[in-house]
Design an enzyme around this catalytic site. Structure first.
Site, PDB file in Angstrom:
ATOM      1  N   ASP A  36     -78.659 -75.731 -35.576  1.00 51.93           N
ATOM      2  CA  ASP A  36     -77.808 -76.911 -35.464  1.00 51.93           C
ATOM      3  C   ASP A  36     -76.575 -76.800 -36.348  1.00 51.93           C
ATOM      4  O   ASP A  36     -76.646 -76.304 -37.469  1.00 51.93           O
ATOM      5  CB  ASP A  36     -78.597 -78.159 -35.885  1.00 51.93           C
ATOM      6  CG  ASP A  36     -79.676 -78.529 -34.876  1.00 51.93           C
ATOM      7  OD1 ASP A  36     -79.484 -78.209 -33.695  1.00 51.93           O
ATOM      8  OD2 ASP A  36     -80.680 -79.120 -35.281  1.00 51.93           O
ATOM      9  N   ILE A  60     -76.914 -68.276 -46.674  1.00 54.11           N
ATOM     10  CA  ILE A  60     -78.166 -67.573 -46.952  1.00 54.11           C
ATOM     11  C   ILE A  60     -78.034 -66.715 -48.205  1.00 54.11           C
ATOM     12  O   ILE A  60     -78.782 -65.770 -48.387  1.00 54.11           O
ATOM     13  CB  ILE A  60     -78.604 -66.719 -45.741  1.00 54.11           C
ATOM     14  CG1 ILE A  60     -77.564 -65.637 -45.421  1.00 54.11           C
ATOM     15  CG2 ILE A  60     -78.870 -67.592 -44.528  1.00 54.11           C
ATOM     16  CD1 ILE A  60     -78.071 -64.601 -44.430  1.00 54.11           C
ATOM     17  N   GLN A  63     -78.876 -67.338 -51.226  1.00 54.85           N
ATOM     18  CA  GLN A  63     -80.071 -67.372 -52.073  1.00 54.85           C
ATOM     19  C   GLN A  63     -81.179 -66.492 -51.508  1.00 54.85           C
ATOM     20  O   GLN A  63     -81.954 -65.885 -52.260  1.00 54.85           O
ATOM     21  CB  GLN A  63     -80.562 -68.804 -52.248  1.00 54.85           C
ATOM     22  CG  GLN A  63     -79.576 -69.712 -52.963  1.00 54.85           C
ATOM     23  CD  GLN A  63     -79.191 -69.189 -54.336  1.00 54.85           C
ATOM     24  OE1 GLN A  63     -80.031 -69.052 -55.216  1.00 54.85           O
ATOM     25  NE2 GLN A  63     -77.910 -68.862 -54.511  1.00 54.85           N
TER      26      GLN A  63
END
Length: 426
Positions: free
Chosen positions: A116, A123, A125
């Site tokens: 969504d 991303i 982390q």
């Protein structure tokens, strides 16, 4: 494109049973490839995301069979495969294959995750965690290429710069077979992470501290599934139906609930004046005629869930006064506002604040569900509105809500789904 046609404006009543948690399921299916034996998952929601993940499994020569809400996955003949396809880009949770494939094969090539469009969800982390374990990560032509060193991944201490469910899960999946001890600090605490750890521990993993901010993982050599794993109830689906029940006021029993997972949400319903009877594993919502506005601030678990920010909005519209919503997780989660205003709502958004003015009379309209939770919000609004509401892109609702049309029929709702499901059966 699928459409959901709703003839609203009538009181609903009856009972609805909540399915297994979507946010557990989308992690458990990739996690299943870590097992050296077939896996059985029980209480699997019948949603589009499951079909999509099963199709990805098929690309890796992993067979799966769905019978009602029982999913059998056989990874014993798994083959490494790059996963750059559109299946990956359409489903954000496919990024869990990064950690799972890294743990299984020592390498992963996965297309950049989609899902969504509710604002940036980096991303970084995840990558930080993989690199701490010794992996090399590069981004080439929209693909994430992750490679473990020849000697394999090694346990490490990882402090997440922000609380991230996705990064916490991905690091667990990669670290569960790494050599030595991995410690994740500032870990997310969601019940779905506990569910995943329970599944892995039952296969022989050694994971401790889930549900707290510090998770410790002792790497093991093998994982073997011996028993079926029953997925926890979906707290977001539960909150969605509780919102509908409270806003509609006809008397609805919502079954298969772990109420402790909804403490922050239920506290807001209580503050609004919603009449609840909380049972051991169910909640009965009585008619609640005198609702008052409240302010809501989404926070990481155990705070108010961002995924319930939109589904509670139609209930806020029934309350007297002005409610304010602050989404600290995804401030750009506002796509429902313009669509609700088409139906006669009085909602404004300014500087990442959402103001909901109660008392507006809703009328049926043509609206679009551009993502899962906005779709759920519009579905509730359509059931409350006078006349007919047609929700375009209803496939987004089906991505996250188990047998939603059938469940609404159980509440005597007048709803109909039009259009074919374009997902490939696997």
């Amino acid at each position: 494109m699928q459409k959901l046609v709703i003839n609203g404006g009538k009181k609903l009543s009856g009972e609805v049973t909540i399915g297994g948690a979507k946010n557990s399921t989308v992690a458990l299916i990739p996690a299943a490839i870590l097992s050296e034996t077939p896996v059985v998952l029980d209480s699997v929601p019948q949603i589009r995301d499951v079909k999509n993940l099963r199709s990805i499994l098929k690309d890796m020569n992993v067979t799966s069979e769905m019978n009602n809400d029982v999913l059998r996955i056989d990874p014993t003949k798994i083959q490494f495969a790059e996963l750059p396809s559109g299946k990956v880009s359409s489903l954000r949770a496919s990024y869990y294959f990064m950690g799972a494939m890294l743990g299984r094969f020592g390498k992963a090539v996965v297309g950049f995750p989609g899902g969504d469009d509710i604002g940036p969800r980096p991303i970084d982390q995840h990558i930080k965690g993989f690199e701490a374990l010794g992996a090399h990560v590069e981004n080439k032509h929209g693909q994430i290429i992750i490679t473990a060193p020849q000697e394999g991944l090694k346990g490490a201490k990882i402090f997440l710069d922000m609380v991230s469910v996705g990064a916490t899960i991905n690091v667990i999946l990669a670290a569960v077979k790494a050599k030595g001890t991995t410690v994740i600090e500032n870990a997310a605490k969601e019940p779905e992470i506990i569910d995943l750890a329970t599944f892995l521990n039952n296969m022989g993993a050694v994971i401790r501290g889930v549900g707290t901010e510090t998770i410790r993982i002792e790497g093991v050599d093998n994982l073997r599934s011996n028993n079926a794993h029953t997925i926890i109830p979906d707290r977001i689906e539960a909150g969605t139906y509780l919102s509908l029940a409270a806003a509609n006021g006809g008397g609805i029993l919502v079954k298969n609930i772990i109420s402790e997972h909804l403490d922050a949400f239920l506290a807001k319903l209580d503050e609004m004046g919603v009449n609840l009877e909380v049972g051991e594993d169910s909640i009965y919502v009585k008619p609640s005629p005198n609702l008052k506005a409240v302010n809501i601030k989404t926070m990481p678990y155990p705070g108010f869930a961002t995924d319930l920010q939109q589904p509670i909005t139609p209930l806020l519209m029934k309350a007297s006064g002005e409610a304010m919503v602050v989404d600290t997780i995804y401030p750009k989660r506002v796509k429902h506002i313009s669509q609700l205003n088409k139906m006669g709502a009085d909602i404004t958004s300014e500087n990442d604040l959402i103001f909901v003015h109660g008392g507006a009379k809703l009328k049926g309209a043509n609206v679009s569900a551009d993502e899962i939770r906005a779709g759920a919000c519009l579905m509730i609004a359509g059931l409350l509105a006078d006349g007919q509401t047609v929700i375009d892109h209803a496939e987004n609702i089906l991505r996250g809500y188990d047998q939603v049309v059938w469940k609404l029929h159980c509440l005597n709702a007048d709803v109909k789904l039009i259009g074919e499901d374009d997902m490939i059966e696997s």
